[in-house]
Motif scaffolding. Structure first.
Motif, PDB file in Angstrom:
ATOM      1  N   LEU A 101       0.673  -1.134  -0.274  1.00  0.00           N
ATOM      2  CA  LEU A 101      -0.196   0.190  -0.172  1.00  0.00           C
ATOM      3  C   LEU A 101       0.942   0.830   0.227  1.00  0.00           C
ATOM      4  O   LEU A 101       0.649   1.604  -0.388  1.00  0.00           O
ATOM      5  CB  LEU A 101      -1.099  -0.019   1.390  1.00  0.00           C
ATOM      6  N   LEU A 102       2.298   0.953   0.573  1.00  0.00           N
ATOM      7  CA  LEU A 102       2.514   2.154   0.665  1.00  0.00           C
ATOM      8  C   LEU A 102       3.712   2.803  -0.467  1.00  0.00           C
ATOM      9  O   LEU A 102       3.872   3.743  -0.643  1.00  0.00           O
ATOM     10  CB  LEU A 102       3.807   2.290   2.105  1.00  0.00           C
ATOM     11  N   ASN A 103       4.147   1.358  -1.542  1.00  0.00           N
ATOM     12  CA  ASN A 103       4.570   1.655  -2.523  1.00  0.00           C
ATOM     13  C   ASN A 103       3.643   2.705  -3.611  1.00  0.00           C
ATOM     14  O   ASN A 103       4.136   2.801  -4.329  1.00  0.00           O
ATOM     15  CB  ASN A 103       5.249   0.039  -2.671  1.00  0.00           C
ATOM     16  N   LYS A 104       2.508   1.762  -3.339  1.00  0.00           N
ATOM     17  CA  LYS A 104       1.464   2.147  -4.353  1.00  0.00           C
ATOM     18  C   LYS A 104       1.031   3.758  -4.180  1.00  0.00           C
ATOM     19  O   LYS A 104       1.095   4.340  -5.394  1.00  0.00           O
ATOM     20  CB  LYS A 104       0.223   1.399  -3.842  1.00  0.00           C
ATOM     21  N   ALA A 105       1.137   4.127  -3.079  1.00  0.00           N
ATOM     22  CA  ALA A 105       1.148   6.058  -2.325  1.00  0.00           C
ATOM     23  C   ALA A 105       2.157   6.619  -2.837  1.00  0.00           C
ATOM     24  O   ALA A 105       1.627   8.182  -3.233  1.00  0.00           O
ATOM     25  CB  ALA A 105       0.859   5.584  -0.695  1.00  0.00           C
ATOM     26  N   ILE A 106       3.368   6.121  -2.543  1.00  0.00           N
ATOM     27  CA  ILE A 106       4.339   6.567  -2.485  1.00  0.00           C
ATOM     28  C   ILE A 106       4.277   7.121  -4.140  1.00  0.00           C
ATOM     29  O   ILE A 106       5.248   8.656  -5.043  1.00  0.00           O
ATOM     30  CB  ILE A 106       5.813   5.905  -2.256  1.00  0.00           C
ATOM     31  N   LYS A 107       3.962   6.067  -5.223  1.00  0.00           N
ATOM     32  CA  LYS A 107       4.204   6.344  -6.651  1.00  0.00           C
ATOM     33  C   LYS A 107       3.009   6.887  -7.016  1.00  0.00           C
ATOM     34  O   LYS A 107       3.841   7.950  -7.574  1.00  0.00           O
ATOM     35  CB  LYS A 107       3.487   4.780  -7.495  1.00  0.00           C
TER      36      LYS A 107
ATOM     37  N   ALA B  91       6.918  12.250   1.263  1.00  0.00           N
ATOM     38  CA  ALA B  91       8.037  12.165   2.480  1.00  0.00           C
ATOM     39  C   ALA B  91       7.443  11.185   3.955  1.00  0.00           C
ATOM     40  O   ALA B  91       7.630  10.078   4.872  1.00  0.00           O
ATOM     41  CB  ALA B  91       7.946  13.792   3.378  1.00  0.00           C
ATOM     42  N   PHE B  92       5.891  11.553   4.359  1.00  0.00           N
ATOM     43  CA  PHE B  92       5.600  10.805   4.684  1.00  0.00           C
ATOM     44  C   PHE B  92       5.278   9.479   4.439  1.00  0.00           C
ATOM     45  O   PHE B  92       5.484   7.992   5.632  1.00  0.00           O
ATOM     46  CB  PHE B  92       3.832  11.175   4.926  1.00  0.00           C
ATOM     47  N   ALA B  93       4.985   9.310   3.974  1.00  0.00           N
ATOM     48  CA  ALA B  93       4.743   7.524   3.344  1.00  0.00           C
ATOM     49  C   ALA B  93       6.145   6.488   3.153  1.00  0.00           C
ATOM     50  O   ALA B  93       5.887   5.805   3.767  1.00  0.00           O
ATOM     51  CB  ALA B  93       4.007   7.371   1.811  1.00  0.00           C
ATOM     52  N   ILE B  94       7.845   7.437   2.547  1.00  0.00           N
ATOM     53  CA  ILE B  94       8.895   7.272   2.622  1.00  0.00           C
ATOM     54  C   ILE B  94       9.231   6.902   4.429  1.00  0.00           C
ATOM     55  O   ILE B  94       9.773   5.908   4.558  1.00  0.00           O
ATOM     56  CB  ILE B  94       9.554   7.592   1.853  1.00  0.00           C
ATOM     57  N   TRP B  95       8.473   7.788   5.493  1.00  0.00           N
ATOM     58  CA  TRP B  95       8.674   7.784   6.988  1.00  0.00           C
ATOM     59  C   TRP B  95       8.372   6.350   7.312  1.00  0.00           C
ATOM     60  O   TRP B  95       9.025   5.683   8.265  1.00  0.00           O
ATOM     61  CB  TRP B  95       8.851   8.557   7.287  1.00  0.00           C
TER      62      TRP B  95
END
Length: 172
Positions: free
Chosen positions: A121-127, A139-143
């Motif tokens: 889910l985070l990788n999807k959001a970061i993309k 920044a929040f998602a990578i953190w």
């Protein structure tokens, strides 16, 4: 027609209530606690009457309350419903809503110990955040991704991710 008008005003009231800045988290929680079931009913109404934009706004504004109260079933249910509706919005709004909802679900899944799902889910959001140059979201998602990597014991990857998030945050 009167019933629809009343419900629309009701939903506008909840959106306004959830959007009003409060002095403390306790004050915010206390204000919403009294109306929690009514807000859930408003989200049900938005889902049943195909109002995806309003449903997404309510779900994202309620995340804090779902988390603090431990109402993870409602958090999961309504976030997944909103995530289903996000593609029906226009391109950028829908995709950014999808990123925000994916990030929210990733936090929930992490709390539940579903680290693989949370990472996806985070990788999807970061993309998506990167596509739209949403540096705060990135920044929040990578953190958060770094936190998952730390939970897994991959401290080198965690440090790399959290340093990357810090670099992005400092540019804001």
């Amino acid at each position: 027609e009167l019933d629809v008008s009343f419900r629309e005003r009701w939903i506008a009231y909840w959106l306004k209530l959830l959007g009003v800045p409060r002095q403390t988290h306790y004050e915010r929680l206390e204000q919403v606690r009294l109306e929690f079931r009514n807000i859930l009913a408003a989200m049900d109404y938005c889902w049943l009457t195909s109002k995806p934009d309003t449903l997404i706004d309510l779900v994202l504004k309620m995340e804090f309350y779902f988390h603090i109260t431990g109402n993870w079933i409602a958090w999961n249910t309504y976030t997944e419903l909103a995530l289903e509706t996000a593609p029906s919005l226009e391109a950028e709004r829908g995709e950014l809503a999808e990123a925000n909802l994916s990030y929210s679900l990733a936090k929930l899944r992490t709390s539940q110990g579903d680290l693989d799902i949370a990472e996806d889910l985070l990788n999807k959001a970061i993309k998506i955040y990167r596509i739209y140059k949403d540096e705060e979201g990135t920044a929040f998602a990578i953190w958060w991704l770094g936190s998952i990597q730390s939970d897994r014991g991959d401290l080198v990857a965690a440090r790399r991710s959290q340093n990357k998030a810090l670099r992005i945050a400092r540019r804001l």
